[in-house]
Structure formats: structure tokens, C-alpha cells
Design an enzyme around this catalytic site. Structure first.
Site, PDB file in Angstrom:
ATOM      1  N   GLN A 123       0.865  -1.188   0.000  1.00  0.00           N
ATOM      2  CA  GLN A 123       0.000   0.000   0.000  1.00  0.00           C
ATOM      3  C   GLN A 123       0.900   1.237   0.000  1.00  0.00           C
ATOM      4  O   GLN A 123       1.673   1.434   0.943  1.00  0.00           O
ATOM      5  CB  GLN A 123      -0.877  -0.016   1.245  1.00  0.00           C
ATOM      6  CG  GLN A 123      -1.849   1.138   1.347  1.00  0.00           C
ATOM      7  CD  GLN A 123      -2.528   1.190   2.711  1.00  0.00           C
ATOM      8  OE1 GLN A 123      -1.904   0.869   3.726  1.00  0.00           O
ATOM      9  NE2 GLN A 123      -3.785   1.558   2.747  1.00  0.00           N
ATOM     10  N   SER A 126       0.954   6.718   2.279  1.00  0.00           N
ATOM     11  CA  SER A 126       1.595   7.766   3.071  1.00  0.00           C
ATOM     12  C   SER A 126       2.744   8.402   2.311  1.00  0.00           C
ATOM     13  O   SER A 126       3.448   7.738   1.544  1.00  0.00           O
ATOM     14  CB  SER A 126       2.144   7.184   4.371  1.00  0.00           C
ATOM     15  OG  SER A 126       1.131   6.519   5.070  1.00  0.00           O
ATOM     16  N   SER A 158       4.439  -0.865   4.078  1.00  0.00           N
ATOM     17  CA  SER A 158       4.785  -2.141   4.728  1.00  0.00           C
ATOM     18  C   SER A 158       5.255  -3.169   3.711  1.00  0.00           C
ATOM     19  O   SER A 158       4.557  -3.448   2.733  1.00  0.00           O
ATOM     20  CB  SER A 158       3.575  -2.703   5.484  1.00  0.00           C
ATOM     21  OG  SER A 158       3.200  -1.849   6.525  1.00  0.00           O
ATOM     22  N   GLU A 240      -9.932  -1.401   5.393  1.00  0.00           N
ATOM     23  CA  GLU A 240      -8.790  -1.412   6.307  1.00  0.00           C
ATOM     24  C   GLU A 240      -9.228  -1.142   7.747  1.00  0.00           C
ATOM     25  O   GLU A 240      -8.667  -1.672   8.694  1.00  0.00           O
ATOM     26  CB  GLU A 240      -7.783  -0.353   5.844  1.00  0.00           C
ATOM     27  CG  GLU A 240      -6.446  -0.426   6.546  1.00  0.00           C
ATOM     28  CD  GLU A 240      -5.411   0.496   5.920  1.00  0.00           C
ATOM     29  OE1 GLU A 240      -5.785   1.361   5.109  1.00  0.00           O
ATOM     30  OE2 GLU A 240      -4.219   0.340   6.259  1.00  0.00           O
ATOM     31  N   ASN A 347      -6.045   6.801  15.617  1.00  0.00           N
ATOM     32  CA  ASN A 347      -7.300   6.836  16.373  1.00  0.00           C
ATOM     33  C   ASN A 347      -7.746   8.264  16.687  1.00  0.00           C
ATOM     34  O   ASN A 347      -8.947   8.508  16.848  1.00  0.00           O
ATOM     35  CB  ASN A 347      -7.162   5.991  17.650  1.00  0.00           C
ATOM     36  CG  ASN A 347      -7.255   4.513  17.323  1.00  0.00           C
ATOM     37  OD1 ASN A 347      -7.273   4.129  16.136  1.00  0.00           O
ATOM     38  ND2 ASN A 347      -7.323   3.674  18.343  1.00  0.00           N
TER      39      ASN A 347
END
Ligand SMILES: Cc1cc2nc3c(=O)[nH]c(=O)nc-3n(C[C@H](O)[C@H](O)[C@H](O)COP(=O)(O)OP(=O)(O)OC[C@H]3O[C@@H](n4cnc5c(N)ncnc54)[C@H](O)[C@@H]3O)c2cc1C
Length: 363
Positions: A123, A126, A158, A240, A347
């Protein structure tokens, strides 16, 4: 709600359980080159039994299984202590987006190779200074003959150092932060791509930076409409943050291990935390059964994301407190649980979404 499983699902459960019992073995970390290939081989052994993507149509390598059977598969998978899924970015994030926005040609070309781990996906969202505020990203895709030319830099990707392909968002137009973005898929081995591994705290090269210098992407690798990438990306983000990436089986298995640990070394001071962890895992499981007919999408998935990530930390920290040390058999799970409140959108951001878009609170 009827929670009794039908005959076919019970048979499926027992098939999966017995296959896993005779095949699961420990693998090296998938954040290393050798471990990554061990995990790829494991994915292939799952695929050979059509167990890598059970809920997909058979033509793409699945079994046409129901979502309930997929949940049962996940419960058995985690209860058996089976290896982490090196294909997770592809099968849990990109594939649902391909089913929703892809063309038939893209599905036929990409899904079978994903199902048997011939192509493992990273992915590439970012960017430096563009994590939480993803729409501020600066990498561009410029129109060229037959496709697009990518320029820019992605980070925190990742396992991109070992993966084959990546999906990401690129700025293709000036029309506003969210409107001028396009979702593109590209080969990590294409000319112009440079991948630099980034060592994690534990020393393994689990992350990578991706530098893109005039990388050609053909038109057939645009996912969704040009300029509509934000909407397509939010579909990936739902997978996700919701139950696709983190099914309850994972937390039920960890909570069961915690209960066993407590039984082997009871500590009344920690009893309530153990019970809360177990109840949390069961609550997520029941919530999921209730959500199967209409899996949550949109801002509701932020609630799920905050819940599972905090539950994972609570389970692991309770285990460490029971043990009185960072014991090896809980260490990796604990360290990984600490990243749950960060990846898939932090979060803090999820709480903003819940406050503004679900509760209607002022910004
Ligand atoms: C284990 C792991 C795996 C990852 N894998 C990938 C991957 O495969 N591909 C990929 O593209 N990315 C990946 N990431 C990156 C991840 O998506 C980002 O780290 C995340 O989106 C946060 O972005 P940032 O690091 O730039 O932090 P920042 O956006 O700089 O945020 C820093 C802090 O400020 C807070 N903050 C920022 N804005 C606000 C606001 N408006 N209100 C309140 N608080 C705010 C954030 O919540 C956070 O606590 C991974 C991260 C981890 C930890």
C-alpha cells in the site's frame, strides 16, 4: 438472530480446522526477505486448497463461500496460530476495491495472481508530511501517450522492499484537494522505481520508502475514474478500518490465550481486565455477525477501528502484566498491537470522524 451454524458451514469449519492442524508451522518474520518468501510459499499452499480467499468467486481462486464462512475460516485460522497473511494488502484492501470499482479486465488479470501470491501488493499511500492529512499528498501522475507518468515519494509502505506491486493515490489535476486525485496501480520493479527499506524499531526492514522518477503506468492500471481517486481510496480505507483487515477471529484467539494464561497463573488484581478483554472480543464477534448482511461502510468503520485497535492493546498489556515481564511468546503481538492505533488512520483522526460525521459535534 440465529447463531447456530448450518451443516455446510460446520463441515467447512471442520475441513479448515483439520487442514490447518496438519499444515501450520512456525515461519520466520515476514518483515525479512527470507521470511517474506516463506510466507509467500505458505500463501501458495493455502491457495492450492482454495483456502487463500474463500469468499471470492471460484473463477478468481476462491470458493464462493459466504461472508459467514469467511468469518469461520478466520476464527479457525487465528485459533490455529497460523502465520500472518503476507498478501493482506492485496486480498483484504485492494481486492474489495477491485470488486467495487475495477473493470472485468482488471479483475481477471489481477485477482488470480493475488490469490496465489504470485503478486504480493504493498500500500503506497503515506508520503513524508502526508499521513493523517492524506489529501495533501504531492506525488503526481502526468498524462503521457497510453498512460501516466508517476513522480514523487511514498513512505511507511509495509514490506514494499519485498513486494511485487503497489497501489496508491496520485495528484492528476489541480481541481481541489480531493477532486484532483487518481488511484493507480504500479509495479515495484518498473523502470524509475527505487525502494529503500526502513528499519523498524526491532531492526527488521519491515517498511520502505518508494521513490518514483517518471514511472510509466498504462491506462489499464487506473482503478476507478481519473480524478475520482479519493472516493475509491475511501472504499479501501473502509476495508482497512472495518472487519475485512481485522476480523474478530484474531482477537477471540488472543483473548482465549489470555484466559488460559490467567488460569495458569491467576492474579485476582487482574481478573476484571481479563474478563473485559474476553467480553470485548466476544462483543466484536457478535457485532460482526449482526453486520454481515450489510457490512458497515462510511464513518461507521471508524468506530470499529478504534474498538479493535484498543482491544488488541488491552489484551496484550493485560498478558504482560500477568506475566510481569515482556515474555517472548507475547512480545511480537504486543509490539504490533501498539501500532494498531496508528496505522489504518490514527485513532485521533478516527475520533474526529466519529465526533463530526456520526455525532454531529462541531469541529
Ligand atoms: C505498523 C504500520 C504500518 C503501516 N503501513 C503502511 C502502509 O503499508 N502503507 C502506507 O501508506 N502507510 C502505512 N503506515 C503509515 C500510517 O498510515 C501513518 O503513520 C498514519 O496515517 C499517520 O500518519 P503520520 O505518520 O504522517 O502522522 P501524522 O499525520 O503526522 O500525525 C502525528 C500525530 O498527530 C495526530 N494528528 C494529526 N492530525 C490531527 C488532527 N487533525 N486532529 C487530531 N490529531 C491529529 C495524529 O493522530 C498522530 O497522533 C503504517 C504505519 C504503521 C505504524
Amino acid at each position: 438472530m440465529d447463531l447456530d451454524l448450518d451443516e455446510a458451514t460446520l463441515e467447512f469449519r471442520s475441513e479448515v480446522r483439520s487442514w490447518l492442524r496438519s499444515h501450520v508451522r512456525p515461519l520466520s518474520s515476514m518483515d525479512t526477505a527470507d521470511g517474506f518468501e516463506e510466507h509467500r510459499a505458505w500463501e501458495r499452499s493455502l491457495a492450492a486448497e482454495r483456502l487463500s480467499v474463500v469468499s471470492w468467486p471460484a473463477e478468481y481462486g476462491g470458493r464462493d463461500a459466504s461472508l459467514l464462512q469467511w468469518l469461520v475460516f478466520e476464527e479457525e485460522y487465528h485459533a490455529a496460530g497460523a502465520p500472518g497473511r503476507v498478501s493482506q494488502n492485496g486480498i483484504f484492501l485492494l481486492a474489495p476495491t477491485l470488486f467495487a470499482f475495477g473493470t472485468d479486465e482488471q479483475r481477471k488479470r489481477l485477482l488470480p495472481a493475488m490469490a496465489c501470491a504470485d503478486e504480493v501488493w504493498a500500500q503506497a499511500w503515506s508520503e513524508p508530511e502526508s499521513g493523517s492529512d492524506l489529501a495533501s499528498l504531492r506525488s503526481t501522475a502526468v498524462r503521457v501517450d497510453g498512460g501516466w507518468s508517476l513522480r514523487g515519494q511514498k513512505t511507511w509502505s509495509s514490506r514494499a522492499a519485498f513486494a511485487d506491486r503497489a497501489f496508491g493515490l496520485f495528484r492528476t489535476g489541480p481541481e481541489g484537494r480531493h477532486r484532483g486525485l487518481t488511484y493507480l496501480m504500479f509495479s515495484l520493479r518498473a523502470p524509475g522505481v527505487t525502494v529503500h527499506p526502513i528499519r523498524q524499531l526491532g531492526g527488521e526492514p519491515g517498511f520502505a520508502e518508494i521513490f518514483l522518477d517518471d514511472v510509466f503506468v498504462p491506462d489499464c492500471d487506473v482503478l476507478g475514474e481519473v480524478g475520482d481517486g479519493w472516493r475509491v481510496a475511501m472504499s479501501t480505507a473502509s476495508s482497512e478500518r472495518g472487519l475485512t483487515l481485522r476480523s474478530p477471529g484474531r482477537f477471540c484467539a488472543a483473548a482465549s490465550r489470555l484466559v488460559s494464561l490467567y488460569r495458569s497463573r491467576p492474579d485476582p488484581a487482574l481478573r476484571e481486565r481479563v474478563v473485559d478483554a474476553w467480553i470485548g472480543a466476544q462483543a466484536y464477534r457478535l457485532h460482526t455477525f449482526g453486520a454481515l448482511e450489510q457490512p458497515p461502510s462510511g464513518p461507521e468503520v471508524s468506530v470499529t477501528k478504534v474498538f479493535w485497535s484498543e482491544l488488541d492493546v488491552a489484551i496484550h498489556e493485560t498478558a504482560l502484566d500477568l506475566l510481569g515481564e515482556v515474555a517472548p511468546d507475547w512480545r511480537d503481538g504486543w509490539v504490533f498491537s501498539l501500532s494498531g492505533p496508528i496505522y489504518a488512520g490514527t485513532n485521533e483522526i478516527q475520533r474526529n470522524v466519529i465526533a463530526e460525521r456520526i455525532l454531529g459535534l462541531p469541529r
